[in-house]
Enzyme design. Structure first.
Site, PDB file in Angstrom:
ATOM      1  N   ARG A 121       0.878  -1.181   0.000  1.00 37.21           N
ATOM      2  CA  ARG A 121       0.000   0.000   0.000  1.00 37.21           C
ATOM      3  C   ARG A 121       0.904   1.216   0.000  1.00 37.21           C
ATOM      4  NH1 ARG A 121      -5.202   1.537   3.624  1.00 37.21           N
ATOM      5  NH2 ARG A 121      -6.042   0.125   2.050  1.00 37.21           N
ATOM      6  N   HIS A 148      -7.507   0.448  -6.220  1.00 38.22           N
ATOM      7  CA  HIS A 148      -7.702  -0.375  -5.015  1.00 38.22           C
ATOM      8  C   HIS A 148      -8.392  -1.676  -5.450  1.00 38.22           C
ATOM      9  CE1 HIS A 148      -7.837  -1.396  -0.916  1.00 38.22           C
ATOM     10  NE2 HIS A 148      -8.654  -0.481  -0.433  1.00 38.22           N
ATOM     11  N   GLN A 151     -10.273  -4.147  -2.970  1.00 38.75           N
ATOM     12  CA  GLN A 151     -11.545  -3.575  -2.526  1.00 38.75           C
ATOM     13  C   GLN A 151     -12.635  -3.862  -3.559  1.00 38.75           C
ATOM     14  OE1 GLN A 151     -12.142  -1.571   0.467  1.00 38.75           O
ATOM     15  NE2 GLN A 151     -14.189  -2.191  -0.171  1.00 38.75           N
ATOM     16  N   ASP A 243     -17.286   7.183  -1.095  1.00 40.52           N
ATOM     17  CA  ASP A 243     -15.995   7.077  -0.408  1.00 40.52           C
ATOM     18  C   ASP A 243     -15.670   8.469   0.131  1.00 40.52           C
ATOM     19  OD1 ASP A 243     -13.487   6.241   0.503  1.00 40.52           O
ATOM     20  OD2 ASP A 243     -12.550   6.264  -1.469  1.00 40.52           O
ATOM     21  N   CYS A 283     -16.291   1.787   1.252  1.00 39.95           N
ATOM     22  CA  CYS A 283     -15.110   0.944   1.508  1.00 39.95           C
ATOM     23  C   CYS A 283     -14.604   1.098   2.938  1.00 39.95           C
ATOM     24  CB  CYS A 283     -14.009   1.293   0.519  1.00 39.95           C
ATOM     25  SG  CYS A 283     -13.510   3.020   0.587  1.00 39.95           S
ATOM     26  N   ARG A 311     -13.530  -8.365   2.380  1.00 41.02           N
ATOM     27  CA  ARG A 311     -12.119  -8.144   2.022  1.00 41.02           C
ATOM     28  C   ARG A 311     -11.329  -9.414   2.330  1.00 41.02           C
ATOM     29  NH1 ARG A 311     -10.009  -3.057   1.891  1.00 41.02           N
ATOM     30  NH2 ARG A 311      -8.178  -4.168   1.157  1.00 41.02           N
TER      31      ARG A 311
HETATM   32  N1   CP Z   1     -11.099  -0.051   2.784  1.00 39.22           N
HETATM   33  C1   CP Z   1      -9.799  -0.104   3.184  1.00 39.22           C
HETATM   34  O1   CP Z   1      -8.891  -0.347   2.391  1.00 39.22           O
HETATM   35  O2   CP Z   1      -9.608   0.107   4.511  1.00 39.22           O
HETATM   36  P1   CP Z   1      -8.218   0.334   5.268  1.00 39.22           P
HETATM   37  O3   CP Z   1      -7.682   1.661   4.819  1.00 39.22           O
HETATM   38  O4   CP Z   1      -8.563   0.302   6.711  1.00 39.22           O
HETATM   39  O5   CP Z   1      -7.279  -0.770   4.863  1.00 39.22           O
HETATM   40  N1  NVA Z   2      -9.965   6.628  -1.176  1.00 37.57           N
HETATM   41  C1  NVA Z   2      -9.544   6.288   0.151  1.00 37.57           C
HETATM   42  C2  NVA Z   2      -9.758   4.835   0.405  1.00 37.57           C
HETATM   43  C3  NVA Z   2      -9.300   4.341   1.743  1.00 37.57           C
HETATM   44  C4  NVA Z   2      -9.486   2.876   1.918  1.00 37.57           C
HETATM   45  C5  NVA Z   2      -8.091   6.676   0.335  1.00 37.57           C
HETATM   46  O1  NVA Z   2      -7.290   6.471  -0.588  1.00 37.57           O
HETATM   47  O2  NVA Z   2      -7.742   7.217   1.396  1.00 37.57           O
END
Ligand code: CP
Ligand code: NVA
Length: 323
Positions: A121, A148, A151, A243, A283, A311
């Site tokens: 990530r 993502h 997700q 989101d 999400c 997930r």
């Molecule tokens: N939805 C998601 O990816 O959550 P986190 O940021 O908690 O991993």
């Molecule tokens: N769009 C959000 C998703 C988090 C899971 C971000 O990138 O922060």
């Protein structure tokens, strides 16, 4: 207890073709492979619920690099690989030599000598592409600024479970044309789910990703709509998704974004235009009172915790397929 039969025994598509594959974007998979992954995820979920042990990844290790915060991704990957017989290793990007300037290409080659796969990530999608180019092991994208994919697979699984089908489903996404939107729209287009995206001017999805989604939609029969009008997007929708307005890495724009997104809240008034049995999806993490009202996210149509749970199952299907 008897170990369960292999997942392949339940597949009519050969997921073995996915071994060794990187998962940087959801469209690394064909529609048939995505359907296979969804069936795997359902099977794995059922096995886990009934206490069956299925450990095809015994002795395998997943390196998990995080340059951004995470609750769901971190915990579900670590638990997921453990349940499949392997182990996950949390690695903070800051604490790796990567954080002190070691090239990503060297990191990729070194880690390939130790672990069987990497979940990462981070901010830049190009960095993950570089990691994948130099690594000899599968790289799984656990969120970049652009995509993502894990997700999106969990989201499709959630719709499938609640609606019994993906065909003929109309999904509305309201808000930022961000990483979550990009992967969601690509997944929907591949799998034949109709999607309407309503984003404010200046926050629309990337043109190139829209073009790719249109190409997939032409093959699957999905109908896509991109608009600035949330009401148009939500009208008759079977699922309404939003989101955060400010994604990780964009915090400096927060004040401006609060103003720009003010008319894009998913609230009781907006969802009154959706199908009466619509699903509310997010999400997570969510900001009640910003992108969604508390009444909607905590209301009877909300499936946010099923989505979060999925997930785990969706990622186990990915891990079992690629590692
Ligand atoms: N939805 C998601 O990816 O959550 P986190 O940021 O908690 O991993
Ligand atoms: N769009 C959000 C998703 C988090 C899971 C971000 O990138 O922060």
């Amino acid at each position: 207890m008897e170990p369960a039969k292999t997942l392949e025994a339940y597949q009519d598509v050969q997921l073995s073709a996915c071994k060794g594959r990187d998962v940087l974007r959801i469209d690394e998979f064909s529609p048939a492979e995505l359907e296979g992954l969804l069936r795997s995820a359902q099977q794995l979920k059922q096995w886990q619920k009934s206490g069956k042990v299925y450990q095809p990844l015994k002795g395998k290790t997943l390196g998990m690099i995080f340059d951004k915060a995470s609750t769901r991704t971190r915990v579900s990957f670590e638990v997921g690989i453990y349940q499949l017989g392997g182990m996950g290793m949390f690695l903070s990007g800051k604490e790796l030599q990567l954080g002190r300037g070691e090239p990503i290409s060297d990191t990729a080659q070194v880690m390939s000598r130790y672990v069987d796969g990497i979940m990462i990530r981070t901010f830049s999608h190009e960095a993950v592409e570089t990691l994948a180019r130099y690594a000899e092991i599968p790289i799984i994208n656990g969120l970049t600024d652009l995509f993502h994919p894990c997700q999106a697979l969990a989201d499709m699984l959630t719709i499938l479970e609640h609606k019994g089908t993906l065909k003929g489903i109309k999904l509305a996404y309201v808000g930022d044309g961000n990483n979550v939107a990009n992967s969601l729209v690509l997944a929907a287009a591949l799998l034949g789910v109709d999607v309407s995206v309503a984003a404010p001017t200046g926050y629309e999805m990337d043109d190139q990703i829209i073009k790719q989604a249109e190409m997939y939609a032409a093959a699957s029969g999905a109908r896509l709509l991109f608009t600035n009008d949330p009401e148009q997007a939500v009208k008759g929708a079977h699922a309404v998704y939003t989101d955060v307005w400010t994604s990780m890495g964009f915090e400096a724009e927060n004040e401006q974004r609060l103003r720009d997104f003010a008319d894009y809240q998913v609230n009781e008034r907006l969802v009154s235009l959706a199908d009466p049995s619509y699903l509310f999806m997010h999400c997570l993490p969510a900001h009640r009172g910003e992108e969604v009202s508390a009444g909607v996210i905590d209301g009877p149509n909300s499936v946010i915790f099923d989505q979060a749970e999925n997930r785990l199952h969706a990622q186990k299907a990915i891990l079992a397929a690629v590692l």
